[in-house]
Scaffold this motif. Structure first.
Motif, PDB file in Angstrom:
ATOM      1  N   LEU A  19       0.838  -1.194   0.000  1.00 17.48           N
ATOM      2  CA  LEU A  19       0.000   0.000   0.000  1.00 17.48           C
ATOM      3  C   LEU A  19       0.882   1.256   0.000  1.00 17.48           C
ATOM      4  O   LEU A  19       0.599   2.217  -0.725  1.00 17.48           O
ATOM      5  CB  LEU A  19      -0.936  -0.004   1.213  1.00 17.48           C
ATOM      6  CG  LEU A  19      -1.910   1.169   1.314  1.00 17.48           C
ATOM      7  CD1 LEU A  19      -2.829   1.238   0.091  1.00 17.48           C
ATOM      8  CD2 LEU A  19      -2.740   1.062   2.590  1.00 17.48           C
ATOM      9  N   ALA A  20       1.950   1.243   0.780  1.00 12.12           N
ATOM     10  CA  ALA A  20       2.897   2.375   0.794  1.00 12.12           C
ATOM     11  C   ALA A  20       3.520   2.576  -0.588  1.00 12.12           C
ATOM     12  O   ALA A  20       3.689   3.712  -1.046  1.00 12.12           O
ATOM     13  CB  ALA A  20       3.968   2.152   1.853  1.00 12.12           C
ATOM     14  N   LEU A  64       0.883   4.200  -2.806  1.00  6.01           N
ATOM     15  CA  LEU A  64       0.688   5.609  -2.463  1.00  6.01           C
ATOM     16  C   LEU A  64       1.837   6.477  -2.981  1.00  6.01           C
ATOM     17  O   LEU A  64       1.609   7.566  -3.515  1.00  6.01           O
ATOM     18  CB  LEU A  64       0.525   5.770  -0.953  1.00  6.01           C
ATOM     19  CG  LEU A  64      -0.791   5.258  -0.383  1.00  6.01           C
ATOM     20  CD1 LEU A  64      -0.774   5.301   1.156  1.00  6.01           C
ATOM     21  CD2 LEU A  64      -1.972   6.044  -0.917  1.00  6.01           C
ATOM     22  N   MET A  65       3.060   5.993  -2.845  1.00  8.12           N
ATOM     23  CA  MET A  65       4.210   6.756  -3.348  1.00  8.12           C
ATOM     24  C   MET A  65       4.171   6.835  -4.873  1.00  8.12           C
ATOM     25  O   MET A  65       4.439   7.894  -5.452  1.00  8.12           O
ATOM     26  CB  MET A  65       5.526   6.125  -2.881  1.00  8.12           C
ATOM     27  CG  MET A  65       6.762   6.868  -3.358  1.00  8.12           C
ATOM     28  SD  MET A  65       6.820   8.636  -2.989  1.00  8.12           S
ATOM     29  CE  MET A  65       6.810   8.613  -1.216  1.00  8.12           C
ATOM     30  N   ALA A  83       1.519   6.767  -6.692  1.00 13.32           N
ATOM     31  CA  ALA A  83       0.422   7.694  -7.024  1.00 13.32           C
ATOM     32  C   ALA A  83       0.873   9.145  -6.839  1.00 13.32           C
ATOM     33  O   ALA A  83       0.520  10.015  -7.645  1.00 13.32           O
ATOM     34  CB  ALA A  83      -0.802   7.396  -6.158  1.00 13.32           C
ATOM     35  N   LEU A  84       1.655   9.414  -5.802  1.00 12.24           N
ATOM     36  CA  LEU A  84       2.173  10.764  -5.586  1.00 12.24           C
ATOM     37  C   LEU A  84       3.095  11.179  -6.735  1.00 12.24           C
ATOM     38  O   LEU A  84       2.973  12.295  -7.261  1.00 12.24           O
ATOM     39  CB  LEU A  84       2.918  10.835  -4.251  1.00 12.24           C
ATOM     40  CG  LEU A  84       3.484  12.195  -3.870  1.00 12.24           C
ATOM     41  CD1 LEU A  84       2.357  13.205  -3.659  1.00 12.24           C
ATOM     42  CD2 LEU A  84       4.332  12.065  -2.613  1.00 12.24           C
ATOM     43  N   HIS A 124       1.002  11.866  -9.741  1.00 13.57           N
ATOM     44  CA  HIS A 124       0.311  13.151  -9.606  1.00 13.57           C
ATOM     45  C   HIS A 124       1.220  14.304 -10.046  1.00 13.57           C
ATOM     46  O   HIS A 124       0.812  15.152 -10.834  1.00 13.57           O
ATOM     47  CB  HIS A 124      -0.135  13.353  -8.158  1.00 13.57           C
ATOM     48  CG  HIS A 124      -0.593  14.745  -7.862  1.00 13.57           C
ATOM     49  ND1 HIS A 124      -1.798  15.244  -8.316  1.00 13.57           N
ATOM     50  CD2 HIS A 124       0.009  15.756  -7.182  1.00 13.57           C
ATOM     51  CE1 HIS A 124      -1.925  16.490  -7.911  1.00 13.57           C
ATOM     52  NE2 HIS A 124      -0.850  16.837  -7.231  1.00 13.57           N
TER      53      HIS A 124
END
Length: 164
Positions: free
Chosen positions: A12-13, A16-17, A19-20, A23
């Motif tokens: 999950l981490a 998230l990274m 996805a950042l 972005h």
């Protein structure tokens, strides 16, 4: 292999990274241009001009500390961000792979391979974003930052393993 909870948490981490990074990579260059804000910092621009002159070409564009101190600072901030975010992603990948059962050098090589795929895909994607470019050199910078941190982490692991 770690617990199922650790496995899910590390992956999950990683997501998230990633996805950042996606972005930021999806933003047009004009939305990320730091030069106007940097130029308003007269003390910083003066300080950069007092450093030894530095001028080089990066992928056909001139980076010059005297002629364009704001562009010079922006160049290093952006490359530093590449190194930081991709190094962090690589370390998260290594931990996720360890939680998945990969050990030793295999997890570091696996993390580097996955990071290469993500970095190359990210640079390719940037070709379609207004004002952005996809550069092989940026992929290498991403990998170099991770390589440095992975090397330090690997040496640290070996040092503590041999001391105990």
């Amino acid at each position: 292999m770690g617990s199922k909870k650790d496995l899910v948490a590390w992956w999950l981490a990683v997501l998230l990274m990633a996805a950042l990074i996606a972005h930021f990579s999806n933003q047009p260059f004009a939305d990320q241009d730091l030069r106007p804000e940097l130029s308003r910092r007269a003390w910083l621009m003066q300080r950069v001009r007092t450093l030894p002159a530095a001028r080089f070409s990066y992928d056909g564009q001139q980076v010059d500390s005297r002629r364009d101190p704001a562009g010079f600072v922006q160049f290093w901030v952006r490359k530093g961000a590449h190194v930081f975010f991709y190094s962090l992603l690589g370390l998260l990948l290594a931990q996720a792979l360890a939680a998945s059962g990969l050990r030793g050098g295999a997890r570091w090589l696996g993390a580097a391979g996955l990071l290469l795929v993500v970095a190359a895909g990210d640079e390719h994607h940037q070709l379609a974003v207004p004002g952005r470019t996809g550069r092989l050199l940026d992929v290498l910078i991403d990998l170099a930052g991770f390589g440095l941190l992975a090397g330090i982490a690997w040496l640290r692991e070996r040092h503590f393993r041999f001391r105990s």
